[in-house]
Structure formats: C-alpha cells, structure tokens
Design a protein around this motif. Structure first.
Motif, PDB file in Angstrom:
ATOM      1  N   LEU A  15       0.813  -1.116   0.041  1.00 33.25           N
ATOM      2  CA  LEU A  15       0.005  -0.159   0.031  1.00 33.25           C
ATOM      3  C   LEU A  15       0.809   1.277   0.011  1.00 33.25           C
ATOM      4  N   SER A  16       0.469   2.273  -0.808  1.00 36.75           N
ATOM      5  CA  SER A  16       1.092   3.501  -0.426  1.00 36.75           C
ATOM      6  C   SER A  16       0.782   4.107   0.716  1.00 36.75           C
ATOM      7  N   TYR A  21      -3.305   4.081  -3.275  1.00 35.27           N
ATOM      8  CA  TYR A  21      -3.024   2.936  -4.174  1.00 35.27           C
ATOM      9  C   TYR A  21      -2.335   1.862  -3.463  1.00 35.27           C
ATOM     10  N   LEU A  22      -2.953   0.626  -4.159  1.00 38.83           N
ATOM     11  CA  LEU A  22      -2.493  -0.685  -3.883  1.00 38.83           C
ATOM     12  C   LEU A  22      -1.545  -1.182  -5.051  1.00 38.83           C
ATOM     13  N   PHE A  23      -0.197  -1.537  -4.988  1.00 37.99           N
ATOM     14  CA  PHE A  23       0.494  -2.152  -5.921  1.00 37.99           C
ATOM     15  C   PHE A  23       0.872  -3.366  -5.725  1.00 37.99           C
ATOM     16  N   VAL A  34      -1.899  -1.404 -10.394  1.00 43.36           N
ATOM     17  CA  VAL A  34      -2.180  -0.368  -9.596  1.00 43.36           C
ATOM     18  C   VAL A  34      -3.762  -0.463  -9.323  1.00 43.36           C
ATOM     19  N   ILE A  35      -4.057  -0.381  -8.159  1.00 39.55           N
ATOM     20  CA  ILE A  35      -5.375  -0.395  -7.570  1.00 39.55           C
ATOM     21  C   ILE A  35      -5.558   0.769  -6.828  1.00 39.55           C
ATOM     22  N   ASP A  36      -6.673   1.584  -7.412  1.00 46.19           N
ATOM     23  CA  ASP A  36      -7.354   2.825  -6.551  1.00 46.19           C
ATOM     24  C   ASP A  36      -8.031   2.398  -5.647  1.00 46.19           C
ATOM     25  N   THR A  37      -7.707   2.553  -4.326  1.00 45.95           N
ATOM     26  CA  THR A  37      -8.278   1.949  -2.959  1.00 45.95           C
ATOM     27  C   THR A  37      -9.602   3.040  -3.073  1.00 45.95           C
ATOM     28  N   ILE A  77      11.556   2.150  -8.909  1.00 45.93           N
ATOM     29  CA  ILE A  77      10.697   2.686  -9.764  1.00 45.93           C
ATOM     30  C   ILE A  77       9.965   3.840  -9.052  1.00 45.93           C
ATOM     31  N   ASP A  78       9.807   5.116 -10.317  1.00 43.29           N
ATOM     32  CA  ASP A  78       9.239   6.317  -9.675  1.00 43.29           C
ATOM     33  C   ASP A  78       7.711   6.042  -9.570  1.00 43.29           C
ATOM     34  N   SER A  79       7.086   6.301  -8.217  1.00 39.00           N
ATOM     35  CA  SER A  79       5.878   6.121  -7.983  1.00 39.00           C
ATOM     36  C   SER A  79       4.897   6.978  -8.462  1.00 39.00           C
TER      37      SER A  79
END
Length: 292
Positions: A15-16, A21-23, A34-37, A77-79
């Motif tokens: 999780l960010s 966001y969940l990666f 990428v999941i938009d929470t 990786i750049d988020s």
C-alpha cells in the motif's frame, strides 16, 4: 465487494503511505498492477522487471522497490511516472523486501544460490547494495520493528525466526518456530510478533520483550500471509484451503471466507475498512469490506 482482474499470477502487494493505491506484483506477466483504493478499481499496469515478486513503497511515497526473482535484481521505480529509476544487483534469488520506518534503508530476503540464505542491505537514496548478512535456509519474508532498530526474518527451509540488529548488522537471536514459516505481522501495541507456519498449519506467537515463542495457535491449511487490524484482529491467508480467516485479538477464529484459487498475500486499507487478497491462480485481487 469486488474481484479485480490484474496481471498473471499476482503475488505480493504493498500500500502507498497515503493509502490511495495498492501495488501488486504479477509474477508471470512481469507487471505491477495499480489499484485505486478510493474506488476499488484496477487503475493501471506497468513493467516491473522479470519475475517481480516482493514489493515495498518508501515512507515518503516517492519510490517503489520490487525484487526480480530470476535475475537477482531490485528495481527502483518512480511512484508517479512508473519509470524505472535504477537496477540494484543483489544476486542470488531475492524473495521479499521491506523498508525501514525512516525510509533510508531497505532489507531484501534472499535465498542466495547455495543452502544458506541471507539479508541484503540497500541504501534507498543512492540505490547501492551496502552489505549482506547470512541467515537460515530459504528466507521468505521480513518485517522491521516500529523503531527500525530490529529486523525479523523467517526462514522457510530451516524453520526459524532471526532477530537482527539493523545498525550493527548482526544476529541477536534465532528462535525456532513451526515448519515452513512464510510471513510475519506485529501487533498494534508492538508487543507481539505473529509468524505463519504453513508446514504445521499454525501461528507462532512471539513475545517481543523477551524474544521467546509463548504459544502456537492452530489455523487452517497452509497459512501463508498475515495482516493485523488496528483493533488487533489477525487476518490469515490459508493457501491450502483457499480461504481468508479472521482471528480475534485473543486469537479465536471469528470468521472465514472463501477466496480465489491459491491466495497469496493480504493487505488492509489504511482505515482498515477493506481487506485485499491476491489470488495467484485466479489472476484476481479479491476485495472484502470488514465490519468490526
């Protein structure tokens, strides 16, 4: 609530820091989903290297770190742009990765290439591999203490938990646990460590003050991943019977739900309202709403 389609063979998730966001690493399709929470929808996919497995996000939220199992790399990786900033060569077979609370250092559990596994140390600012420490056989996962002074790593091949002094990079203690330990979680009050033992179908309960195992609690078949809620509830992914079980803070089972084929990882949303479970053979992330 939902079954989200992701890439092939979703494994671990992170999780960010802001919880937005969940990666998710997709091992077989070399992608990160990428999941938009906020909407619980799949947002995007991007390249995560060859056979991405473990994943972590820095506390500042600016970098995503991904282990590449086959070629012994950690991708930085750049988020924001999802561009690869760097490749860090660690060698061996890296399995998982965690970042220190301050974000200055990352720790990689690594199978190595022989019988002895290790922890690799990475400077997250310079992207340099700064050292390694040999531990047990097949280190699967690790977790950092809230103060960042200790690292706890489980070794699935030698059935033990290693307690490591992060500053001195030395082993403080080795604690025997159940067979094939695969994951860890720390209680909200930071007094207890839980270890999922997939070989003996139980959870080892570790007192973090005395660094001893106090008991083991039976759960379902092949517990593989753990997460702890803010109220102390324990979420257990049972890979062997394709279920997610919830234990009360006193470790009594209070719920169990069917998940997709071969569930792997479990992550709670920042507010603990939702729980996300990756299902490797379903190519899905299952989303559940939790009522405490």
């Amino acid at each position: 609530v939902k079954k989200l389609k992701v890439g092939k063979s979703p494994t671990y998730a992170a999780l960010s820091p802001d919880g937005l966001y969940l990666f998710v690493t997709n091992f077989a399709s070399n992608e990160i989903s990428v999941i938009d929470t906020s909407s619980n929808n799949s947002h995007k996919r991007f390249y995560g290297g060859y056979e991405p497995l473990g994943i972590a996000v820095t506390p500042a939220g600016d970098k995503i770190l991904v282990t590449n199992r086959r070629n012994g790399l950690v991708k930085v990786i750049d988020s924001q742009t999802y561009e690869i900033l760097d490749d860090i060569k660690v060698g061996g077979i890296p399995s998982n990765i965690v970042v220190s609370p301050r974000g200055s250092e990352a720790f990689v559990t690594n199978y190595g290439r022989g019988k002895i596994g290790r922890v690799d140390f990475i400077d997250t600012a310079s992207h340099r591999h700064t050292g390694q420490l040999e531990i047990g056989v097949r280190p699967m996962a690790a977790i950092v203490s809230p103060l960042g002074d200790q690292l706890f790593a489980v070794c699935g091949g030698s059935n033990d938990l290693y307690v490591i002094d992060t500053a001195g990079r030395k082993i403080i203690k080795k604690i025997p646990v159940g067979l094939a330990p695969d994951s860890l979680a720390i209680s909200p009050d930071h007094s207890t460590l839980y270890v999922a033992n997939s070989g003996t179908n139980d959870i080892s309960v570790i007192d973090l003050l005395d660094l001893v195992e106090t008991k083991r609690v039976r759960v379902g078949e092949k517990p593989f991943s753990l997460a702890v809620g803010i109220n102390g509830s324990l979420f257990v992914v049972e890979t062997g019977n394709n279920r997610l079980s919830i234990l009360s803070p006193t470790l009594e089972k209070i719920a169990s739900v069917k998940v997709g084929k071969r569930p792997i990882d479990v992550v709670l949303s920042l507010d603990n309202r939702y729980v996300y479970v990756t299902a490797e053979r379903s190519n899905r992330v299952f989303v559940y709403e939790v009522n405490y």
